[in-house]
Scaffold this motif. Structure first.
Motif, PDB file in Angstrom:
ATOM      1  N   ALA A  17      10.846  -3.715 -14.060  1.00  0.00           N
ATOM      2  CA  ALA A  17      10.839  -2.744 -12.969  1.00  0.00           C
ATOM      3  C   ALA A  17      11.016  -1.339 -13.509  1.00  0.00           C
ATOM      4  CB  ALA A  17      11.956  -3.064 -11.976  1.00  0.00           C
ATOM      5  N   PHE A  44      14.932  -3.167 -17.358  1.00  0.00           N
ATOM      6  CA  PHE A  44      15.494  -3.857 -16.201  1.00  0.00           C
ATOM      7  C   PHE A  44      14.390  -4.689 -15.561  1.00  0.00           C
ATOM      8  CE2 PHE A  44      17.838   0.081 -16.820  1.00  0.00           C
ATOM      9  CZ  PHE A  44      19.137  -0.392 -16.911  1.00  0.00           C
ATOM     10  N   ARG A  45      14.552  -6.017 -15.594  1.00  0.00           N
ATOM     11  CA  ARG A  45      13.532  -6.916 -15.066  1.00  0.00           C
ATOM     12  C   ARG A  45      13.589  -6.980 -13.540  1.00  0.00           C
ATOM     13  NH1 ARG A  45      15.048  -9.961 -19.724  1.00  0.00           N
ATOM     14  NH2 ARG A  45      16.637 -11.036 -18.527  1.00  0.00           N
ATOM     15  N   ARG A  46      12.436  -7.247 -12.965  1.00  0.00           N
ATOM     16  CA  ARG A  46      12.363  -7.422 -11.516  1.00  0.00           C
ATOM     17  C   ARG A  46      13.194  -8.630 -11.091  1.00  0.00           C
ATOM     18  NH1 ARG A  46       8.722  -3.817  -9.797  1.00  0.00           N
ATOM     19  NH2 ARG A  46       7.010  -3.237 -11.189  1.00  0.00           N
ATOM     20  N   GLU A  48      16.324  -8.908 -10.851  1.00  0.00           N
ATOM     21  CA  GLU A  48      17.513  -9.081 -11.691  1.00  0.00           C
ATOM     22  C   GLU A  48      18.577  -8.072 -11.258  1.00  0.00           C
ATOM     23  OE1 GLU A  48      17.932 -10.011 -16.286  1.00  0.00           O
ATOM     24  OE2 GLU A  48      17.530  -7.869 -15.978  1.00  0.00           O
ATOM     25  N   TYR A  49      19.819  -8.490 -11.372  1.00  0.00           N
ATOM     26  CA  TYR A  49      20.978  -7.684 -10.968  1.00  0.00           C
ATOM     27  C   TYR A  49      21.727  -7.317 -12.247  1.00  0.00           C
ATOM     28  CZ  TYR A  49      25.062  -6.608  -7.906  1.00  0.00           C
ATOM     29  OH  TYR A  49      26.084  -6.020  -7.221  1.00  0.00           O
ATOM     30  N   ILE A 176      13.197  -0.763  -6.959  1.00  0.00           N
ATOM     31  CA  ILE A 176      14.483  -0.898  -7.625  1.00  0.00           C
ATOM     32  C   ILE A 176      15.543  -0.139  -6.833  1.00  0.00           C
ATOM     33  CG2 ILE A 176      14.086   1.115  -9.103  1.00  0.00           C
ATOM     34  CD1 ILE A 176      15.485  -0.462 -11.389  1.00  0.00           C
ATOM     35  N   VAL A 202      19.069 -10.011  -4.196  1.00  0.00           N
ATOM     36  CA  VAL A 202      18.383 -10.353  -5.446  1.00  0.00           C
ATOM     37  C   VAL A 202      17.864 -11.786  -5.385  1.00  0.00           C
ATOM     38  CG1 VAL A 202      18.680 -10.679  -7.934  1.00  0.00           C
ATOM     39  CG2 VAL A 202      19.732  -8.709  -6.797  1.00  0.00           C
ATOM     40  N   THR A 208      15.521  -5.799  -7.175  1.00  0.00           N
ATOM     41  CA  THR A 208      16.039  -5.405  -8.481  1.00  0.00           C
ATOM     42  C   THR A 208      17.154  -4.394  -8.268  1.00  0.00           C
ATOM     43  OG1 THR A 208      13.837  -5.680  -9.445  1.00  0.00           O
ATOM     44  CG2 THR A 208      15.458  -4.427 -10.731  1.00  0.00           C
TER      45      THR A 208
END
Length: 258
Positions: A17, A44-46, A48-49, A176, A202, A208
């Motif tokens: 993201a 920061f991956r989609r 994902e927290y 995001i 999430v 994200t």
């Protein structure tokens, strides 16, 4: 791991993201010069927290503000999806933040004269965009405020106000969400409500989230925790627990006192 070596998220599984590559942020010059970020690379991956933690002055809020386009970088690259932020002028950057990014801050930032629902839809109203009613209904159900939508902020608890702020961030379906100490002004029960909502957004909605926090319990809701010190990412923890995060933070304190 070196400061310039991308950590988990860059080149790892899952679509990114947002990604920073070799970013630095310098404030001031000469004797007042402060290196707030020092050659940081992170992705920061989609869906994902991520929680960002570190001692006061470590650069965690600066990193979030640079990733969100709220502050410029001195060197390096920040991309949101396939858009390079440094390539945008102020007008285009403002438009990108409005359309692609959601914000949740420690201060709820709700307008006192508007109802909860009006606060939730305010950014879209300003942009002249009609909400996706099905998605808006889903968000409202997720925050569990259906029976409070006509209430103004003064008629809501702190936890309810922050859930309204979270819903406002989600309502436009941003790519995001950046959250800066979102539970800092809340008691433990209200904080747990907000963190549970963010966690659910999430898992159930594929949102994200990047959250700055000093609270090990808040960090335990995340998929991973990034630890910053002196403007650099120095560690990462996957599947964190509050106890593990607390132990890691104690090591910061021990280092600073020796």
């Amino acid at each position: 791991m070196t400061a310039t070596e991308p950590i988990a998220g860059v080149g790892a599984r899952g679509e990114l993201a947002a990604v920073a590559t070799g970013i630095s942020k310098i404030y001031g010059t000469g004797e007042t010069r402060v290196l707030a970020l020092d050659d940081v690379s992170v992705g920061f991956r989609r869906a994902e927290y991520t929680a960002i933690m570190g001692p006061s002055g470590s650069g965690k809020s600066t990193l979030m503000h640079c990733m969100a386009g709220l502050d410029s970088i001195s060197t390096g690259s920040v991309r949101l999806g396939d858009v390079e932020l440094s390539s945008l002028d102020d007008k285009k950057l403002t438009l990108l933040r409005r359309e692609k990014i959601g914000f949740v801050f420690q201060a709820f930032n709700l307008l006192p004269t508007l109802t909860a629902l009006e606060n939730i839809t305010l950014p879209m109203d300003i942009a002249g965009v009609k909400p996706d009613q099905a998605w808006l209904d889903h968000v409202i159900e997720t925050v569990d405020l259906r029976d409070r939508l006509k209430h103004r902020p003064s008629e809501l608890s702190g936890g309810q106000q922050q859930r309204v702020a979270c819903a406002r961030a989600l309502a436009s379906r941003p790519e995001i969400i950046f959250a800066d100490e979102p539970t800092g002004n809340l008691d433990s029960r209200s904080g747990a409500e907000v963190l549970g909502f963010l966690r659910a957004s999430v898992r159930e909605s594929g949102q994200t989230i990047v959250m700055v926090t000093h609270d090990p319990n808040a960090a335990s809701y995340a998929d991973r925790v990034l630890f910053l010190a002196d403007g650099r990412i120095v560690d990462e923890m996957l599947d964190p627990t509050s106890d593990l995060v607390l132990e890691r933070m104690k090591r910061f304190d021990a280092t600073r006192t020796t």
